[in-house]
Write an enzyme that holds these catalytic residues in place. Structure first.
Site, short mmCIF file in Angstrom:
data_model
loop_
_atom_site.label_atom_id
_atom_site.label_comp_id
_atom_site.label_asym_id
_atom_site.label_seq_id
_atom_site.Cartn_x
_atom_site.Cartn_y
_atom_site.Cartn_z
N LYS A 66 0.85 -1.20 0.00
CA LYS A 66 0.00 0.00 0.00
C LYS A 66 0.89 1.25 0.00
O LYS A 66 2.10 1.16 0.23
CB LYS A 66 -0.91 -0.01 1.22
N TYR B 177 17.74 29.31 9.38
CA TYR B 177 16.56 30.02 9.90
C TYR B 177 16.56 30.02 11.43
O TYR B 177 16.85 28.99 12.06
CB TYR B 177 15.29 29.33 9.42
C1 LIG Z 1 -0.27 -1.86 6.75
C2 LIG Z 1 -0.88 -3.15 7.16
C3 LIG Z 1 -0.08 -4.29 7.34
C4 LIG Z 1 1.43 -4.25 7.32
O1 LIG Z 1 1.90 -3.67 8.52
P1 LIG Z 1 3.47 -3.50 8.80
O2 LIG Z 1 3.53 -2.97 10.19
O3 LIG Z 1 3.97 -2.50 7.81
O4 LIG Z 1 4.08 -4.83 8.63
C5 LIG Z 1 -0.73 -5.48 7.58
N1 LIG Z 1 -2.09 -5.55 7.68
C6 LIG Z 1 -2.87 -4.46 7.53
C7 LIG Z 1 -4.34 -4.60 7.65
C8 LIG Z 1 -2.30 -3.24 7.27
O5 LIG Z 1 -3.08 -2.16 7.14
#
Ligand SMILES: *Cc1c(COP(=O)(O)O)cnc(C)c1O
Length: 360
Positions: free
Chosen positions: A35, A256
């Site tokens: 994702k 800054y």
């Molecule tokens: C993002 C996600 C994962 C992966 O999690 P990590 O901590 O990056 O391994 C797994 N299951 C769901 C439902 C997620 O949203």
């Protein structure tokens, strides 16, 4: 000036980390989580690099899943947030996507449509995170209902998500696992619980499918640890270069807010990277930067497109390359220093900078 900052993506390291997940849970299948544009590493590039080693992919949105199909990815693709509209369900049918159902509003949409072919669905249960998921105790009801549904190709996979698996001391994971196993007992379906932290730290969460995300990109899922501690290889190296080198005098103020003074007469360098590239502004003065085999330190505030670094005793000239994080400086450490987690830095930098791929 050409933009000097880029994210170099090592696809060999990505495959190494996936193998590490497979070895950690050898009897489970793997849903590799890609994702958010593969956490900033590039959705299609990451998928192509992993497709022959993984059993499937997970993304957040239907649009990401369709992009994978259009790129020729043929393994199962799970859409973690499921669907909000009938159109998304039609796309799921057309592209053979697996849709997570986490809310009764989604069931209503499924009831009201006639799909050209039944689709795969995943039942998401809430076992204590209280974000997304149907009530765990109602799983038998929803499972039966979906198994008999004209639009569903049974049986649904059943999943839950762990809230505290990154903390090995927390007892909350045991509570979630216990609830999930008790409620799904007697149901003839595959199950899934583990994120990266579950995969590496909680064997009792492995079930039929693991869902590793962050570990694939070579950062530790556990608080206070880095990639090396978990035998992972960082996939992204955020690189930039020096665009100016100056001699400054003792007491000269930098950047800054004039927050930092030179403690002596010294050389400083200006790196063409800043928060517009995803380098965190919250990173305090004195944070490490890797230059020509040496650890330098930032001086003063991070600007939008520049930072100043200490070049005392470090031989460096305009044009020399600088590593902001990568194999020499763990992004886990940079994240920790800036009060966030590696996930956020990788997404910001990877989605803001040009990506260059190695070892396709
Ligand atoms: C993002 C996600 C994962 C992966 O999690 P990590 O901590 O990056 O391994 C797994 N299951 C769901 C439902 C997620 O949203």
């Amino acid at each position: 000036m050409e933009r000097a900052t880029y994210a170099e993506i090592d696809l060999g390291a990505l495959r190494h980390n996936l193998q590490r997940a497979i070895m950690a849970a050898p009897t489970s299948k793997v849903l590799s989580v890609i994702k958010a544009n593969a956490y900033g590493h590039g959705l299609v590039e990451a998928a192509n690099a992993m497709e022959t080693l993984t059993n499937g992919f997970a993304v957040s949105h239907v649009s990401e899943a369709v992009e994978l199909r259009n790129a020729g990815i043929s393994v199962p693709v799970v859409v973690l947030l499921g669907y909000k509209t009938e159109d998304e369900l039609r796309l799921a049918a057309r592209h053979h996507l697996s849709m997570v159902i986490h809310d009764t509003a989604q069931l209503k949409i499924l009831d009201d449509i006639t799909l050209p072919c039944p689709i795969n669905v995943v039942i998401k249960l809430d076992t204590g995170m209280h974000r997304l998921g149907l009530p765990c105790q109602d799983v038998h009801y929803y499972f039966q209902r979906l198994c008999q549904h004209a639009n569903v190709d049974p049986p649904p996979l059943i999943m839950t998500h762990l809230a505290c698996a990154d903390d090995k001391q927390s007892s909350y994971t045991d509570r979630q696992v216990e609830c999930f196993k008790r409620q799904t007992q007697g149901i003839d379906a595959e199950t899934s619980m583990a994120n990266s932290a579950g995969t590496l730290g909680w064997p009792e969460t492995h079930a039929d499918w693991i869902r590793p995300g962050i570990m694939l990109y070579g950062t530790s899922p556990f608080a206070g640890r880095t990639a090396k501690d978990d035998n992972l290889i960082p996939v992204m190296t955020l690189r930039s270069s020096l665009i100016a080198v100056h001699r400054l005098s003792r007491g000269d103020l930098i950047g800054y807010g004039s927050t930092e003074a030179c403690p002596e007469d010294m050389t400083v360098g200006v790196v063409a990277a800043g928060y517009a590239d995803g380098y965190p502004r919250r990173l305090p003065s004195g944070s490490p930067v890797w230059v020509n085999g040496h650890t330098s330190k930032t001086m003063g505030r991070v600007s939008m497109d520049t930072i100043v670094i200490n070049l005392k005793d470090i031989p460096a000239k305009v044009g020399d390359e600088v590593e902001l994080w990568g194999k020499n400086l763990m992004v886990d450490d940079i994240a920790d220093k800036s009060g966030t987690i590696s996930y956020e830095l990788l997404c910001n930098a990877g989605n803001n900078c040009t990506r260059i791929y190695k070892d396709r």
